[in-house]
Enzyme design. Structure first.
Site, short mmCIF file in Angstrom:
data_model
loop_
_atom_site.label_atom_id
_atom_site.label_comp_id
_atom_site.label_asym_id
_atom_site.label_seq_id
_atom_site.Cartn_x
_atom_site.Cartn_y
_atom_site.Cartn_z
N TYR A 153 0.85 -1.19 0.00
CA TYR A 153 0.00 0.00 0.00
C TYR A 153 0.89 1.24 0.00
O TYR A 153 1.57 1.54 0.98
CB TYR A 153 -0.90 -0.05 1.23
N LYS A 181 -1.49 -1.42 -4.01
CA LYS A 181 -2.49 -0.35 -4.08
C LYS A 181 -1.73 0.97 -4.11
O LYS A 181 -1.02 1.30 -3.16
CB LYS A 181 -3.44 -0.38 -2.89
#
Length: 489
Positions: A153, A181
């Site tokens: 992330y 992400k």
């Protein structure tokens, strides 16, 4: 092998050729509903999951939008277990298991594995920033601790650092690190990651404003705060990109761009909770120190969210009755106690103008007269006996400095909320003052009237006005025209 990598990586954690979990599609970064007494609201969470379930490919609890940094480990485990119980038979649950310390991130990832999550979303270490080697080792140790797929992330807006491209390239060799992400909104970064990892990492866009270009560039899906507000639009856009219909996909991105921008600029959770609550999906307030309105998100922004939801058909338009004053100008001041006869017999000056288009439509009806006459009496009466929702405001050029001639602004449309009030007691007040000063400088307002005359400006402001800069410009132009009409006549 780069210098930041662990000296020896066991072969069992390197990339294999067998089939593995591939994240993709539309995945909402869920908000966390809280009760009035600040506990996890399980019932509201289940309602939210049922609301999004028909339109999404997976769900992601306990991420940034879920306010994970303001939750205890026990609360995060509770939220994850509710999500798994509610939807895991239909779609993957990607558990947000990020933490500032490697030890905590491993603890949370192990619980996610035991609870039945499909994957873990692990944010880069934050607050105390490790070196690239420390970042690599953090993700490496979390990946080694569980058999679950790991999605990295990258969110530099809150972590205050990027996961470097070189670290990502090396992490992409580890078997159960399957995706990234990327919430940076940095298109060159996203494209470089796609180019460097060559499909070894499935990249999901996490920035709502750049969904179309990142999907077109090769991202396999999205994890978005807005995907719980209008998931069906993102699904449609996703399909259009897969079909190669970029023209239709562009139209959909632009349709939600303003709302997406609001969600991104206001930290996701606060603005998304406001939107969901407006839509009847009750998710409560953000957890302190975040505020639902008046802090990071001002009243005008809340009203913008409401208007955008109306455009998308998510909520019914709010009825607001209003109209520009009509009829002869001399008849428009009877509500403040000045009759036509008073105007005609006391040498009172009048001016009027309208400017703008909905929702920044404005109108100014101006009356000018001596302090000792009907205008002076009306001026005093408006200040001493204010009418609720139509409270008058003295015009100031800056704090503690009123303009001359002394001028009162009287709203003609009832102020039913703080957003409306902020439009009148903000850009409108400033614009009226600036128009007066401009006309004094140009000698339109004679110098000998500054101390002897009073002015009352009846201001009609569209109740849905939102753009402070547009409103300021239109009020200033209308007031300028009204002054010129009154004094040049």
């Amino acid at each position: 092998m780069c210098a930041h990598k662990i000296d020896s990586i066991p072969s069992e954690v390197l990339k294999m050729t067998h089939e593995r979990y591939r994240p993709g599609g539309v995945n909402p970064a869920l908000v966390t509903p809280f009760t009035r007494d600040d506990r996890i609201d399980e019932e509201a969470l289940r309602n939210l999951l049922r609301f999004v379930r028909p339109h999404v490919d997976g769900v992601v609890p306990c991420g940034t939008t879920g306010e994970f940094v303001n939750m205890s480990h026990a609360e995060r485990r509770q939220v994850l277990e509710v999500c798994i119980d509610e939807v895991s038979d239909e779609m993957p649950v990607i558990a947000g298991t990020g933490a500032a310390s490697t030890r905590e991130a491993i603890q949370l990832a192990r619980h996610a594995e035991q609870a039945g999550a499909a994957a873990c979303l692990v944010v880069a270490p934050y607050f105390l920033h490790p070196s690239d080697k420390g970042i690599y080792q953090h993700f490496y140790e979390v990946a080694r601790a569980v058999d679950l797929p790991i999605i990295l992330y990258n969110i530099p807006q809150t972590v205050d650092a990027y996961i470097s491209r070189q670290v990502l390239e090396d992490l992409s060799e580890i078997e159960n690190i399957v995706g990234l992400k990327d919430s940076s909104g940095d298109l060159p970064y996203t494209m470089e990651v796609l180019e460097m990892t060559q499909g070894r990492l499935d990249v999901l866009v996490g920035h709502d404003e750049v969904v179309l270009p990142t999907l077109a560039g090769g991202c396999r899906g999205m994890i978005l705060a807005s995907a719980q507000v209008f998931p069906e639009i993102w699904q449609d856009l996703f399909r259009k990109v897969q079909q190669g219909d970029l023209k239709a996909a562009r139209k959909l991105q632009l349709k939600v761009q303003k709302l997406a921008r609001i969600f991104v600029r206001h930290g996701g959770g606060v603005a998304v909770k406001a939107a969901l609550n407006m839509m009847g999906v009750k998710v409560g307030r953000p957890r302190r120190p975040l505020k639902p309105v008046g802090g990071a998100m001002i009243h005008e922004t809340r009203a913008e969210i409401q208007l955008e939801l109306e455009k998308l058909g998510k909520i019914q338009p709010q009825e607001m009755s209003w109209a520009m004053p009509e009829g002869p100008l001399a008849h428009r001041f009877t509500d403040i106690g000045i009759t036509v006869e008073m105007i005609e017999s006391n040498g009172i000056l009048l001016g009027s103008a309208t400017e703008g288009e909905d929702p920044e439509t404005v109108g100014i009806d101006l009356i000018v007269g001596p302090k000792g006459g009907p205008v002076g009496e009306a001026y005093a009466r408006q200040l001493t006996h204010p009418s609720h929702g139509y409270e008058a405001l003295t015009t100031i050029a800056e704090p503690n400095l009123t303009v001359k001639p002394s001028t009162l602004i009287v709203p003609t449309v009832e102020l039913v909320n703080l957003r409306q009030a902020s439009m009148v007691y903000g850009p409108t007040q400033a614009a009226v003052a600036k128009a007066i000063l401009d006309n004094i400088e140009e000698k339109i307002i004679p110098p000998d009237t500054l101390d002897d005359k009073l002015m009352i400006a009846k201001a009609t402001i569209h109740p849905r006005a939102l753009d402070r800069h547009q409103l300021y410009a239109k009020v200033r132009a209308a007031m300028d025209s009204a002054i010129r009409m009154a004094f040049e006549a």
